[in-house]
Design a protein around this motif. Structure first.
Motif, PDB file in Angstrom:
ATOM      1  N   GLY A  55       0.820  -1.205   0.000  1.00  0.00           N
ATOM      2  CA  GLY A  55       0.000   0.000   0.000  1.00  0.00           C
ATOM      3  C   GLY A  55       0.850   1.249   0.000  1.00  0.00           C
ATOM      4  O   GLY A  55       2.001   1.245  -0.451  1.00  0.00           O
ATOM      5  N   ILE A  56       0.298   2.338   0.555  1.00  0.00           N
ATOM      6  CA  ILE A  56       0.976   3.630   0.619  1.00  0.00           C
ATOM      7  C   ILE A  56       1.080   4.068   2.076  1.00  0.00           C
ATOM      8  O   ILE A  56       0.080   4.046   2.809  1.00  0.00           O
ATOM      9  CB  ILE A  56       0.208   4.708  -0.180  1.00  0.00           C
ATOM     10  N   VAL A  57       2.296   4.470   2.514  1.00  0.00           N
ATOM     11  CA  VAL A  57       2.483   4.964   3.876  1.00  0.00           C
ATOM     12  C   VAL A  57       1.792   6.315   4.011  1.00  0.00           C
ATOM     13  O   VAL A  57       2.034   7.225   3.214  1.00  0.00           O
ATOM     14  CB  VAL A  57       3.981   5.093   4.216  1.00  0.00           C
ATOM     15  N   THR A  58       0.913   6.448   5.010  1.00  0.00           N
ATOM     16  CA  THR A  58       0.201   7.712   5.206  1.00  0.00           C
ATOM     17  C   THR A  58       0.639   8.459   6.463  1.00  0.00           C
ATOM     18  O   THR A  58       0.396   9.655   6.584  1.00  0.00           O
ATOM     19  CB  THR A  58      -1.312   7.456   5.294  1.00  0.00           C
ATOM     20  N   TRP A  59       1.287   7.737   7.393  1.00  0.00           N
ATOM     21  CA  TRP A  59       1.633   8.392   8.674  1.00  0.00           C
ATOM     22  C   TRP A  59       2.695   7.574   9.376  1.00  0.00           C
ATOM     23  O   TRP A  59       2.686   6.340   9.339  1.00  0.00           O
ATOM     24  CB  TRP A  59       0.374   8.505   9.529  1.00  0.00           C
ATOM     25  N   ILE A  60       3.658   8.265  10.006  1.00  0.00           N
ATOM     26  CA  ILE A  60       4.700   7.622  10.801  1.00  0.00           C
ATOM     27  C   ILE A  60       4.658   8.216  12.203  1.00  0.00           C
ATOM     28  O   ILE A  60       4.604   9.435  12.365  1.00  0.00           O
ATOM     29  CB  ILE A  60       6.086   7.821  10.153  1.00  0.00           C
ATOM     30  N   ALA A  61       4.693   7.361  13.211  1.00  0.00           N
ATOM     31  CA  ALA A  61       4.436   7.806  14.587  1.00  0.00           C
ATOM     32  C   ALA A  61       5.608   8.555  15.210  1.00  0.00           C
ATOM     33  O   ALA A  61       5.412   9.560  15.888  1.00  0.00           O
ATOM     34  CB  ALA A  61       4.064   6.609  15.460  1.00  0.00           C
ATOM     35  N   VAL A  62       6.831   8.069  15.012  1.00  0.00           N
ATOM     36  CA  VAL A  62       7.978   8.649  15.716  1.00  0.00           C
ATOM     37  C   VAL A  62       9.134   8.858  14.745  1.00  0.00           C
ATOM     38  O   VAL A  62       9.207   8.231  13.693  1.00  0.00           O
ATOM     39  CB  VAL A  62       8.450   7.747  16.878  1.00  0.00           C
ATOM     40  N   GLU A  63      10.051   9.727  15.142  1.00  0.00           N
ATOM     41  CA  GLU A  63      11.233   9.993  14.338  1.00  0.00           C
ATOM     42  C   GLU A  63      12.386   9.123  14.817  1.00  0.00           C
ATOM     43  O   GLU A  63      12.348   8.537  15.907  1.00  0.00           O
ATOM     44  CB  GLU A  63      11.618  11.467  14.424  1.00  0.00           C
ATOM     45  N   VAL A  64      13.425   9.067  14.003  1.00  0.00           N
ATOM     46  CA  VAL A  64      14.631   8.340  14.385  1.00  0.00           C
ATOM     47  C   VAL A  64      15.198   8.933  15.672  1.00  0.00           C
ATOM     48  O   VAL A  64      15.285  10.146  15.833  1.00  0.00           O
ATOM     49  CB  VAL A  64      15.685   8.426  13.255  1.00  0.00           C
ATOM     50  N   GLY A  65      15.551   8.048  16.602  1.00  0.00           N
ATOM     51  CA  GLY A  65      16.077   8.489  17.887  1.00  0.00           C
ATOM     52  C   GLY A  65      15.049   8.522  18.990  1.00  0.00           C
ATOM     53  O   GLY A  65      15.399   8.592  20.163  1.00  0.00           O
TER      54      GLY A  65
END
Length: 408
Positions: A55-65
């Motif tokens: 599918g298509i990524v619509t949202w990412i919860a946290v950033e690297v680190g």
């Protein structure tokens, strides 16, 4: 369209949260089933999280680190299916993860070029960026032929055929770029461990030179006669056996100190940690029960756990539980060093490089192979006298290596 919510999986072993050390996707990116979305780290284990759907990524919860709790939403994927689902899929892959720079999109620059390139962010469509990422091409190596210097598929084709087409910067151009690298994953854990050791432990460092000429002669002889299945001996297995023999006489060195509880734990087992440099940073694989091993067994187990640490396949129990640590930089060991104690242990033995030096034998100077031992101790529980006595005993064993193999 349906939105698929992928939650942070339960990786077991009482882990409540994990640090996100790498994202392979961003909102708007297409993903396919089983494609790795992210890498998270718990303790010293790196875990790759694949996508259960396409599918298509619509949202990412946290950033690297940042850290994410087990069961918390991690990423949302828009799918064409008719069901809304929540997934907790995990694929374990204990391999080192590179630390991306804050100012560089790691997807755009998986490979650094040693050729000078324009500093600005390359112009390219998502499809071109994806193709470059899959091919391992740094878009900054390419000179775009499209409008406003946009990089096209044809430019990638030309790159694959003839290499980069770059406009060389002026020789007198000033370099003003600043690269900010976020400390994440294993590197952050190393930093935290070092800060803890230095802030909590008052170190005393003792340096002594050791004549290892006879030991080196013995090592060369043993290597010449070793069996095909036996590993090549370095100086470390001899030092490990010398440590085993010495801590039997001075058990206070084979110990940990819980300063919060005010308790020293002395161990019968000698689990020797070997500080090892890996592509991801410094780790300490452990040769467990060294007191029950011979010289060849020590060498074989040392090689096994060190290799596992370097290639990222070491298990949690192979990277923890040491009771005393040896630190060696081999030929880069320098003349002396100030090793940092592996908290909560009370002693660490640092090995410096071997060098041929003139030594007075009473009649003349003769060339001898000399190596310094630079060792640190927790001065709260180890007195300077005891630290010196400990190293002097190890020195005596290494200078007369036959003593290492004589039963006490």
């Amino acid at each position: 369209m349906t939105e698929y919510v992928l939650k942070m999986p339960d990786v077991g072993e009482g882990v409540a949260e994990a640090e996100v050390v790498e994202w392979h996707v961003k909102p708007g990116d297409p993903v396919r089933e089983d494609m790795v979305l992210a890498a998270v780290m718990t303790d010293k284990a790196t875990i790759e999280i694949p996508s259960p759907v396409s599918g298509i990524v619509t949202w990412i919860a946290v950033e690297v680190g940042e850290t994410v709790a087990v069961k918390a939403p991690l990423v949302r994927i828009e799918t064409k299916g008719g069901e809304v689902a929540v997934s907790e899929v995990v694929k374990t892959e204990k391999k080192p993860v590179s630390t991306p720079a804050k100012s560089v999109d790691v997807k755009e620059a998986p490979v650094r070029s040693e050729v000078s390139a324009p500093a600005q962010k390359p112009l390219a469509s998502p499809a071109v960026r994806r193709r470059a990422l899959d091919a391992g091409i740094d878009l900054r190596q390419l000179a775009g032929s499209g409008p406003a210097g946009r990089i096209t598929h044809e430019d990638i084709d030309a790159f694959n055929t003839s290499g980069p087409r770059l406009v060389a910067p002026a020789a007198s151009a000033k370099k003003t770029a600043v690269e900010e690298i976020k400390i994440t994953g294993l590197r952050r854990k190393i930093a935290e461990k070092m800060a803890l050791s230095v802030s909590r432990i008052p170190h005393i460092t003792y340096v002594e030179e050791v004549d290892v000429s006879d030991l080196e002669e013995l090592r060369t002889t043993m290597n010449a006669g070793r069996k095909a299945e036996q590993p090549k001996l370095t100086i470390l297995p001899f030092l490990m056996l010398a440590v085993v023999k010495t801590v039997a006489e001075q058990p206070a060195m084979n110990a940990t100190f819980d300063d919060a509880a005010g308790v020293i734990s002395r161990f019968g087992a000698v689990h020797i940690g070997i500080a090892t440099q890996t592509p991801a940073g410094l780790v300490v694989p452990v040769v467990r029960h060294s007191e029950a091993r011979g010289i060849w067994d020590c060498a074989a187990e040392l090689a096994r756990v060190a290799d596992a640490a370097r290639n990222g396949s070491a298990q949690r129990e192979e990277l923890s539980g040491s009771t005393i640590t040896i630190s060696s930089l081999g030929a880069l060991g320098g003349i002396a060093s100030t090793p940092v104690i592996n908290h909560p242990e009370v002693a660490i033995i640092g090995v410096n490089k071997i060098a041929i030096r003139p030594v007075w034998d009473g009649n003349q100077f003769v060339p001898r192979k000399i190596m310094n031992l630079s060792s640190s101790f927790d001065h709260r529980v180890v007195d300077g006298w005891d630290a010196a006595r400990f190293i002097q005993r190890i020195k005596a064993l290494l200078e007369t290596p036959a003593l290492i193999f004589i039963e006490s």
